[in-house]
Design a protein around this motif. Structure first.
Motif, PDB file in Angstrom:
ATOM      1  N   ALA A  45     -37.134 -18.846 -87.765  1.00 33.50           N
ATOM      2  CA  ALA A  45     -36.341 -17.956 -88.615  1.00 33.50           C
ATOM      3  C   ALA A  45     -37.206 -16.829 -89.175  1.00 33.50           C
ATOM      4  O   ALA A  45     -36.767 -15.673 -89.253  1.00 33.50           O
ATOM      5  CB  ALA A  45     -35.693 -18.750 -89.743  1.00 33.50           C
ATOM      6  N   ARG A  46     -38.433 -17.161 -89.582  1.00 29.42           N
ATOM      7  CA  ARG A  46     -39.348 -16.128 -90.096  1.00 29.42           C
ATOM      8  C   ARG A  46     -39.709 -15.122 -89.014  1.00 29.42           C
ATOM      9  O   ARG A  46     -39.813 -13.916 -89.271  1.00 29.42           O
ATOM     10  CB  ARG A  46     -40.645 -16.768 -90.597  1.00 29.42           C
ATOM     11  N   ALA A  47     -39.927 -15.617 -87.811  1.00 30.30           N
ATOM     12  CA  ALA A  47     -40.421 -14.763 -86.731  1.00 30.30           C
ATOM     13  C   ALA A  47     -39.325 -13.914 -86.096  1.00 30.30           C
ATOM     14  O   ALA A  47     -39.541 -12.739 -85.796  1.00 30.30           O
ATOM     15  CB  ALA A  47     -41.085 -15.630 -85.663  1.00 30.30           C
ATOM     16  N   PHE A  48     -38.143 -14.522 -85.875  1.00 29.15           N
ATOM     17  CA  PHE A  48     -37.114 -13.856 -85.083  1.00 29.15           C
ATOM     18  C   PHE A  48     -35.782 -13.691 -85.805  1.00 29.15           C
ATOM     19  O   PHE A  48     -34.937 -12.910 -85.368  1.00 29.15           O
ATOM     20  CB  PHE A  48     -36.867 -14.648 -83.787  1.00 29.15           C
ATOM     21  N   GLY A  49     -35.589 -14.464 -86.890  1.00 31.47           N
ATOM     22  CA  GLY A  49     -34.295 -14.475 -87.544  1.00 31.47           C
ATOM     23  C   GLY A  49     -33.334 -15.378 -86.786  1.00 31.47           C
ATOM     24  O   GLY A  49     -33.516 -15.649 -85.599  1.00 31.47           O
ATOM     25  N   GLY A  50     -32.341 -15.873 -87.483  1.00 26.66           N
ATOM     26  CA  GLY A  50     -31.345 -16.725 -86.834  1.00 26.66           C
ATOM     27  C   GLY A  50     -31.851 -18.128 -86.588  1.00 26.66           C
ATOM     28  O   GLY A  50     -32.927 -18.519 -87.056  1.00 26.66           O
ATOM     29  N   GLU A  51     -31.072 -18.890 -85.834  1.00 25.47           N
ATOM     30  CA  GLU A  51     -31.408 -20.276 -85.553  1.00 25.47           C
ATOM     31  C   GLU A  51     -32.103 -20.393 -84.206  1.00 25.47           C
ATOM     32  O   GLU A  51     -31.776 -19.677 -83.256  1.00 25.47           O
ATOM     33  CB  GLU A  51     -30.144 -21.136 -85.553  1.00 25.47           C
ATOM     34  N   LYS A  52     -33.051 -21.314 -84.139  1.00 24.26           N
ATOM     35  CA  LYS A  52     -33.765 -21.518 -82.880  1.00 24.26           C
ATOM     36  C   LYS A  52     -32.814 -22.109 -81.835  1.00 24.26           C
ATOM     37  O   LYS A  52     -31.806 -22.722 -82.152  1.00 24.26           O
ATOM     38  CB  LYS A  52     -34.946 -22.466 -83.082  1.00 24.26           C
ATOM     39  N   GLY A  53     -33.163 -21.929 -80.589  1.00 23.31           N
ATOM     40  CA  GLY A  53     -32.393 -22.531 -79.510  1.00 23.31           C
ATOM     41  C   GLY A  53     -33.013 -23.841 -79.077  1.00 23.31           C
ATOM     42  O   GLY A  53     -33.528 -24.608 -79.903  1.00 23.31           O
ATOM     43  N   ALA A  54     -32.990 -24.092 -77.775  1.00 25.55           N
ATOM     44  CA  ALA A  54     -33.547 -25.321 -77.217  1.00 25.55           C
ATOM     45  C   ALA A  54     -35.016 -25.107 -76.870  1.00 25.55           C
ATOM     46  O   ALA A  54     -35.392 -24.076 -76.299  1.00 25.55           O
ATOM     47  CB  ALA A  54     -32.774 -25.712 -75.965  1.00 25.55           C
ATOM     48  N   LEU A  55     -35.837 -26.097 -77.223  1.00 22.21           N
ATOM     49  CA  LEU A  55     -37.254 -26.068 -76.852  1.00 22.21           C
ATOM     50  C   LEU A  55     -37.369 -26.573 -75.421  1.00 22.21           C
ATOM     51  O   LEU A  55     -37.195 -27.759 -75.158  1.00 22.21           O
ATOM     52  CB  LEU A  55     -38.068 -26.951 -77.797  1.00 22.21           C
ATOM     53  N   VAL A  56     -37.675 -25.674 -74.485  1.00 23.40           N
ATOM     54  CA  VAL A  56     -37.685 -26.053 -73.072  1.00 23.40           C
ATOM     55  C   VAL A  56     -39.081 -26.092 -72.463  1.00 23.40           C
ATOM     56  O   VAL A  56     -39.257 -26.604 -71.355  1.00 23.40           O
ATOM     57  CB  VAL A  56     -36.801 -25.105 -72.241  1.00 23.40           C
TER      58      VAL A  56
END
Length: 213
Positions: A177-188
Motif C-alpha cells: 500500500a505504501r509503495a503502490f497504493g491499493g491492495e496487493k494481488g497474488a504473490l506468484v
C-alpha cells in the motif's frame, strides 16, 4: 561457504517447519541478467551466494496455497560486503543481498502460473517489492526502482551495507500500500539476488528460514 550457511542458524533462532515455509532445495533457478555475469548460488536448507563483480537472480514460483501471503520473515547473513551505494541509481546500485516479492492481480494469477521470471518482469500488471541489505538509506525507505517501467517496482531498504546476521519480519500488505497504493494481488514469485558488478567487489551472503504467512 558451509560456515557462512550455518551462521544463518547459529546466530538466529531457528524457525520450525510450518505451512508457508519456503524450501531452497527445489524449484529455484538462476536467471542471468548479463551474458558474461553470474553469481554462484548454493541451494539447500538455505540459499547461499557468492558474487564477485557480478549480478544475477535466483528465483522460484510460489504455490497457489501461498498466493494470499500478507507477511514474511527470514534470517540473513553477510560475511563480506559491497560498499554503500545509492540504491536508486541505475548502474550504481550494488547491494549485498535482496529478497524480491512478485505480485500480480488475482484475476490474472492463474494465467501466469507457469510464466518464467523474464515474462513476469515484462508484464505491465506485475508489481515487485525488493527488500535490500545495502546502500546507506534509512530503514524502511521506499526507493523507486530505476529499472523497468515506472511504478512497477520499488526497493525497501532494511540494512545498510556491512556485515552481520539479522532476522527480518515484514508486512507485505502494508508495504504494498505504501509503495503502490491499493491492495496487493497474488504473490506468484520470489527471487534472491546479489549485485556487485558496479563496484567490482565481493559478496558472501546467505538467506534462510523464509516463512510466508
Amino acid at each position: 561457504m558451509r560456515l557462512l550457511l550455518s551462521a544463518v542458524f547459529a546466530t538466529c533462532a531457528a524457525v520450525s517447519a510450518s505451512a508457508g515455509e519456503v524450501s531452497f532445495n527445489n524449484g529455484w533457478q538462476e536467471q542471468r541478467l548479463s551474458l558474461f555475469s553470474s553469481n554462484d548460488y548454493t541451494f539447500g536448507e538455505n540459499l547461499g551466494l557468492v558474487s564477485e563483480g557480478s549480478v544475477s537472480i535466483a528465483w522460484s514460483r510460489v504455490d497457489r496455497e501461498d498466493w494470499a501471503t500478507s507477511g514474511a520473515s527470514w534470517n540473513w547473513t553477510v560475511a563480506q560486503s559491497v560498499p554503500a551505494t545509492d540504491l536508486g541509481r541505475k548502474g550504481g546500485d550494488d547491494r549485498n543481498i535482496s529478497l524480491y516479492f512478485v505480485f500480480v492481480p488475482e484475476s490474472i494469477a492463474p494465467d501466469l502460473e507457469g510464466a518464467n521470471i523474464r515474462s513476469l518482469l515484462g508484464n505491465d500488471d506485475v508489481r515487485i517489492i525488493q527488500y535490500a541489505w545495502g546502500g546507506n538509506h534509512a530503514r524502511g525507505e521506499v526507493i523507486p526502482s530505476p529499472y523497468g517501467p515506472q511504478g512497477q517496482g520499488v526497493t525497501i531498504a532494511l540494512r545498510q551495507a556491512g556485515t552481520g546476521s539479522f532476522s527480518e519480519s515484514v508486512d507485505l500488505e502494508a508495504d504494498y500500500a505504501r509503495a503502490f497504493g491499493g491492495e496487493k494481488g497474488a504473490l506468484v514469485g520470489l527471487a534472491v539476488s546479489g549485485d556487485s558488478d558496479d563496484t567490482d567487489s565481493v559478496i558472501r551472503a546467505a538467506l534462510g528460514n523464509l516463512i510466508l504467512r
